[in-house]
Each structure stands twice: as structure tokens, then as C-alpha cells.
Design an enzyme around this catalytic site. Sequence first.
Site, PDB file in Angstrom:
ATOM      1  N   HIS A  21       0.813  -1.220   0.000  1.00 39.47           N
ATOM      2  CA  HIS A  21       0.000   0.000   0.000  1.00 39.47           C
ATOM      3  C   HIS A  21       0.842   1.264   0.000  1.00 39.47           C
ATOM      4  CE1 HIS A  21       0.501  -0.200   4.496  1.00 39.47           C
ATOM      5  NE2 HIS A  21       0.587   1.107   4.315  1.00 39.47           N
ATOM      6  N   SER A  53       4.750   1.549   7.981  1.00 36.75           N
ATOM      7  CA  SER A  53       4.283   0.596   6.972  1.00 36.75           C
ATOM      8  C   SER A  53       5.469   0.029   6.203  1.00 36.75           C
ATOM      9  CB  SER A  53       3.333   1.284   5.990  1.00 36.75           C
ATOM     10  OG  SER A  53       2.143   1.649   6.627  1.00 36.75           O
TER      11      SER A  53
END
Length: 268
Positions: free
Chosen positions: A75, A214
Site C-alpha cells: 500500500h 508501513s
Amino acid sequence: MKLPLLVLSLLLAPLASAAPKISAEHKILFFGQDDRVRTRPDHQPWLAVGQLQTRSRTICTGALVARDVVLTAGHCFVDEKGRFDPAVSFTVGLWGDEYTARSKILEVQVDKSFLKGLDRRADGLYIPPRIAPRDFAFVRLATQLGDTQGVLPVFSGNAKQLSQLLDQQSWTLTQGGYPVDDQTHLLVHQGCKATKLRPDGRLTHRCDTLEGNSGSPVFVMGPGQPVIVAVQSSAPTAARRNKEDNMSVSAPIFYEALQQFIRKRAQK
């Protein structure tokens, strides 16, 4: 039971000229207290952990797993409108205004089923649970930073073997990355706990993470060399913290695809 969707926009951190103050919502995301510690990236495994920046100036964390390959989250390369957002640089040894080395990016590989399965809505971009286990990506560097920074091993066994390893280590993990509240220093949470290895290959845990983490590596630091067992994917909203732990994608899900990506370069 209907599983909640994950809000993609909450997982990414824009590069800022000055680190923002940590918010009350962020504090809720920690598990009782903030256990992260500033750690100089001058020893392993942190020599091989760095910061990725995309064209839209989004930042994520990644780890060198081959001479010219970085492992991170899928992502990280999708902007708020669902468009592909390519990486432009990977920086290692980042400490304040200094860094050891930086490389341009040659290639990014994100799982196609992940990109196709994203749910684009008026209020943001969502990751449905059915594609959440595909939230991983591989990045090819223009410079072989692994020659100087070292390369981190990735767990190569299956889910049963990973569960056995976690049992041996009392389900204790270490995670580190470059979060939104301190984008130029490595923050490490040692001794955090894995809580469940799900049937779909996702590993839940209670390591303190924020946006910017992330794609960061999740390690088992047992006897011998640290090994990457998962990649950080997402965290719930503050309102759901008491119901959900943080989420990562375990190595058995992506290991073979990673090896194919590494070999592809070697064959050219």
C-alpha cells in the site's frame, strides 16, 4: 462475522519538514505506553533498514533482503486516489540530517490482486480483508546497498514452522522503522508480542507502530542472526484499539514471490 475494512490513508505518512507532535489519537494506538526507543542504525539488523520515499512524498520503511532488493508493504505505492505512486529513493543510516547512503529506484513490484482489489470510496481508499494478506511489495534499487549495509534473512519455512519458531521465542518480536512523529530517526520496539498467526497468513502483534512504519520489518531476534518473519501492514483506528491488534503479513505468504523477484535480476 463481517470484518472491518482498513482505511489505507491512515497507514501512510507524508514527508514533513518537521516531525509533527504526537496526537492524542496516536497515543491511544500504543499498547498502554510508548515503548519505542531511538536506535542508531549503525549495527545489524538496523544497518539494512531504511526509509522509502515515493513520488508524492509519502514515506514508508523497508529492509534490504538482497544486494539490490528492499522488502516493504504494497500500500506504500498507492496514492489517496488509488493511483500507482512509484518509489523514488531508499535511504539507509538515516539519523537526523545525516544518512549513510541513498539509492534511486529501478522497479517496484506490487501484487496485482492487491492493486485490483482495493475499494475506492468517496471518503478514502480501503483494503478489503480478502486482499489484506497481499499487502507486500519488492523494490529494486539502482545501487547495490546490500554490499555495504548487509542483507537481512527472511524466514523461509511454512506457517506451521513459523508458529513453532514463535512458540520457541515465547511469541516475542522486535520491530523498527521511521514513523510519522520522528521521520528522521529509527524507532525500535524490542520485546513486543505477537498475538495470533491467522489462517490467511497475517500475523497480529502489539508492537508500537504509527504511519511511516508501513513496510517495516518484524523480526524474531532469537539465538543467531535476526530473521524477518513479517512485514508491517496496518493498525486499527484509535476507536478500535481495544478490539484489534496491529497487523503484519507473515513471511510464508510472500517468500517464494520474493525469491523469484531476486532471481529475476540475477538472470539479466
